[in-house]
Structure formats: structure tokens, C-alpha cells
Design a protein around this motif. Sequence first.
Motif, PDB file in Angstrom:
ATOM      1  N   ALA A  12       0.783  -1.386   0.096  1.00  0.00           N
ATOM      2  CA  ALA A  12       0.142   0.140   0.051  1.00  0.00           C
ATOM      3  C   ALA A  12       0.838   1.439   0.109  1.00  0.00           C
ATOM      4  N   ALA A  13       1.914   1.233   0.738  1.00  0.00           N
ATOM      5  CA  ALA A  13       2.842   2.394   0.987  1.00  0.00           C
ATOM      6  C   ALA A  13       3.277   2.734  -0.602  1.00  0.00           C
ATOM      7  N   MET A  14       3.899   1.449  -1.021  1.00  0.00           N
ATOM      8  CA  MET A  14       4.763   1.550  -2.398  1.00  0.00           C
ATOM      9  C   MET A  14       3.881   2.363  -3.507  1.00  0.00           C
ATOM     10  N   ARG A  15       2.525   1.694  -3.348  1.00  0.00           N
ATOM     11  CA  ARG A  15       1.539   2.113  -4.415  1.00  0.00           C
ATOM     12  C   ARG A  15       1.015   3.670  -4.334  1.00  0.00           C
ATOM     13  N   ALA A  16       1.250   3.997  -2.896  1.00  0.00           N
ATOM     14  CA  ALA A  16       0.810   5.342  -2.862  1.00  0.00           C
ATOM     15  C   ALA A  16       1.928   6.286  -3.236  1.00  0.00           C
ATOM     16  N   ALA A  17       3.095   5.693  -3.321  1.00  0.00           N
ATOM     17  CA  ALA A  17       4.461   6.665  -3.689  1.00  0.00           C
ATOM     18  C   ALA A  17       4.759   6.664  -5.331  1.00  0.00           C
ATOM     19  N   VAL A  18       4.112   5.653  -6.164  1.00  0.00           N
ATOM     20  CA  VAL A  18       4.548   5.631  -7.470  1.00  0.00           C
ATOM     21  C   VAL A  18       3.426   5.460  -8.350  1.00  0.00           C
ATOM     22  N   THR A  19       3.584   5.782  -9.451  1.00  0.00           N
ATOM     23  CA  THR A  19       2.189   5.561 -10.296  1.00  0.00           C
ATOM     24  C   THR A  19       2.569   4.266 -11.384  1.00  0.00           C
ATOM     25  N   VAL A  20       3.718   3.773 -11.393  1.00  0.00           N
ATOM     26  CA  VAL A  20       4.187   2.395 -11.962  1.00  0.00           C
ATOM     27  C   VAL A  20       3.524   1.211 -11.086  1.00  0.00           C
ATOM     28  N   GLU A  21       3.486   0.158 -11.675  1.00  0.00           N
ATOM     29  CA  GLU A  21       2.722  -1.015 -11.100  1.00  0.00           C
ATOM     30  C   GLU A  21       3.735  -1.760 -10.025  1.00  0.00           C
ATOM     31  N   VAL A  22       3.264  -2.038  -8.691  1.00  0.00           N
ATOM     32  CA  VAL A  22       3.797  -2.516  -7.682  1.00  0.00           C
ATOM     33  C   VAL A  22       3.371  -4.326  -7.671  1.00  0.00           C
ATOM     34  N   THR A  23       4.474  -4.975  -7.707  1.00  0.00           N
ATOM     35  CA  THR A  23       4.172  -6.392  -7.709  1.00  0.00           C
ATOM     36  C   THR A  23       4.871  -7.225  -6.689  1.00  0.00           C
ATOM     37  N   VAL A  24       4.443  -8.231  -6.351  1.00  0.00           N
ATOM     38  CA  VAL A  24       5.080  -9.037  -5.319  1.00  0.00           C
ATOM     39  C   VAL A  24       5.545 -10.664  -5.974  1.00  0.00           C
ATOM     40  N   LYS A  25       6.858 -10.857  -5.626  1.00  0.00           N
ATOM     41  CA  LYS A  25       7.317 -12.312  -5.685  1.00  0.00           C
ATOM     42  C   LYS A  25       7.230 -12.955  -4.443  1.00  0.00           C
ATOM     43  N   GLY A  29      -4.179  -3.854  -3.118  1.00  0.00           N
ATOM     44  CA  GLY A  29      -4.022  -3.225  -4.518  1.00  0.00           C
ATOM     45  C   GLY A  29      -2.897  -3.791  -5.257  1.00  0.00           C
ATOM     46  N   CYS A  30      -2.228  -4.890  -4.838  1.00  0.00           N
ATOM     47  CA  CYS A  30      -1.354  -5.694  -5.603  1.00  0.00           C
ATOM     48  C   CYS A  30      -2.125  -6.759  -6.755  1.00  0.00           C
ATOM     49  N   ARG A  31      -1.858  -6.368  -7.979  1.00  0.00           N
ATOM     50  CA  ARG A  31      -2.643  -6.905  -9.029  1.00  0.00           C
ATOM     51  C   ARG A  31      -1.762  -8.161  -9.715  1.00  0.00           C
TER      52      ARG A  31
END
Length: 335
Positions: free
Chosen positions: A129-142, A167-169
Motif C-alpha cells: 500500500a505504501a509503495m503504491r501510494a508513492a509511485v504510479t508504476v505497477e507494484v508487484t510481489v514475488k 492493491g497488488c494485481r
Amino acid sequence: MAEKEKNVDLSTAARLSVAPMMDWTDRHCRYLHRLLSPRALLYTEMVTSPALVRGGALHLLAYNPEEHPVALQLGGSDPEELAAAARLGAEAGYDEINLNCGCPSDRVQSGTFGAVLMKHPELVADCVAAMRAAVTVEVTVKCRIGVDDQDPEEVLPDFLDKISAAGCRRVTVHARKAWLQGLSPKENRDIPPLDYPLVLRMRQAFPDLHLSINGGITSLDQAEALLAQGLDGVMVGRAAYHEPGNMLCGADARIWGQPGGLDAEAAALAMLPYIERHVSAGGKLGQVTRHMLGLFQGRAGARAWRRHLSENAHRPGAGPEVVREALALLAPEAA
């Protein structure tokens, strides 16, 4: 090599990606892989958020513009610091920011990130959530399917539920547990059994997630079979590194149905101007050619190619001529 367009559909690119691999997928490696496959999604080695934010190691963000689409993988567990690191990555032009929740090394455990984060899904959700709020590019998880004595059937769906709510898609799942105690990072890549069926079930359980699978994938045939079973993407690790020609040449035609990419010999020749620039700027030939050793795996003369590069790339003043000499040792391919 012309600069690639940045505005690519990452969900499409992620049908085939090359995994982030420490000490391997540096900018030289990615440049080679991009020559072989114009469409695959490439990942950096993991870069820790403390190194960027506290250490100011912005040189770790350097890449070649031709690498797009390229994702920055971050390691960390502090939401505020990860947000700051993600912002630096986005400002550097990366197409995606990926959070590492899968690396089992002692170093990442001591920093409470990597695979140990499978034990803290709420924290991972806060980081996303914090990363998504900071950037407009996609944030993903491995991530892994679990760690230690966790039951993946319970842990993985809960983990995916929490990070998707944040919000991770798009998620890549390494279809093995990680054993934080008792196994080395190398053993963690081989010994824990693969559980592809669990990842396939997660694809059905989370239809809104773009789900890629990682672990044990050694051929394009295998990648195509997994995609045919309904997975959105396949991430290839060691096979793409040790046999880049076999794994990535022809991938664009098979995975996306589009022509593109050079054959191994053409790619080696296309690396020569890149090598010339690198050496002229004070770099060492071996920093580039170490990623090219497996380019002709399985072809007559491949052993001589590897030996010549290994024995000569570290000579004082070595440059593109070493690669030309090694190419001359390959047997011509049959028509």
C-alpha cells in the motif's frame, strides 16, 4: 540496438519473464537477454531499500534504456523506506517495482525481508500500500508458497488475499516452500518439492490476480504447457541464465505469436558494440562475457566457446576480439 518503447503492456510482457537472480541478472545480462527476446519482462537483481534510501547507492539503479520492459526488485520490510526506494526506482524509469518475499538467504532474514515476510502478510500488505501510494508504476510481489512448517494450503491464499486487498494485481509465486533453517539458499532452489497444482488452484481462487509461476521451469515447452493450463505468466530463472539461447531464442514466436529476437550467433555479434563501449569506458570484458558462456549450450563447439571466453576474457586489454575468436570455434549449424 534501437531504444525500446517504454509504453508496453506489462501483463502481456509477463507471460514470460526472467527471474531476478542475485549476482546474475545485472545490466549486462539483461542487455543480452533483450537481444534474444524483445518482449520478455526482465528483472533486476534484488536491490535493498536501505542501500538506496540510507546508503544513497543510486548507482544500483543504472540500466540500459534498451532493457525496457524492465522491473526493479526491492528487498525490505519497512513500508516508509520501501515507498522511498520505490519512488527512486520510478524516477529512474523502471516500468515496475517488485517486492521480494521469496529470497531465503541469511542476509535477508537478518533484515526481516525476503521469504521471512511470508510469516507477516499484514506487513507485506502495508508495504504494498505504501509503495503504491508513492509511485504510479505497477507494484508487484514475488513470493513462495510458504516457509518452514507453514501449511501452504492455508498460508498462500491468506497471503494473496491480503496483498490483493492492498492493491497488488500481479504476483509471481515460486512454487516451493523456503526452509529458513536447515537449507542453504542454493538448496532452497532444489530440495523443497514443487507444488504446481497449488499455484494453479490459486489462479482459480483469485481470478482478478495476474498470477505467474516460477520454479523448476527449464524449457519453452514447459512454459507453454503451464500457460495452457490457465496461468497468466511463467517466470524462468536458472535455465534462462545457463542456457539463454535455448530458453529465449524463439520465445517471442512461441509465447506471443510474434516474430522477434536474434538467434544466438547474431546476438553474440550484436553484443560486440556494447562490449566495445563497456571496455572503452574502463569496464572489464569478463563482466559482460560471463553472462554469455551458455549462449550456445548444446551446439557443437559450445565447450570451446566457453573455454576461450573463460580463459581470455580477463587478459589485460581484452576486448571484442576475444568474442570473435570464440565464435570462430563454433561448428557451423546444419542447414
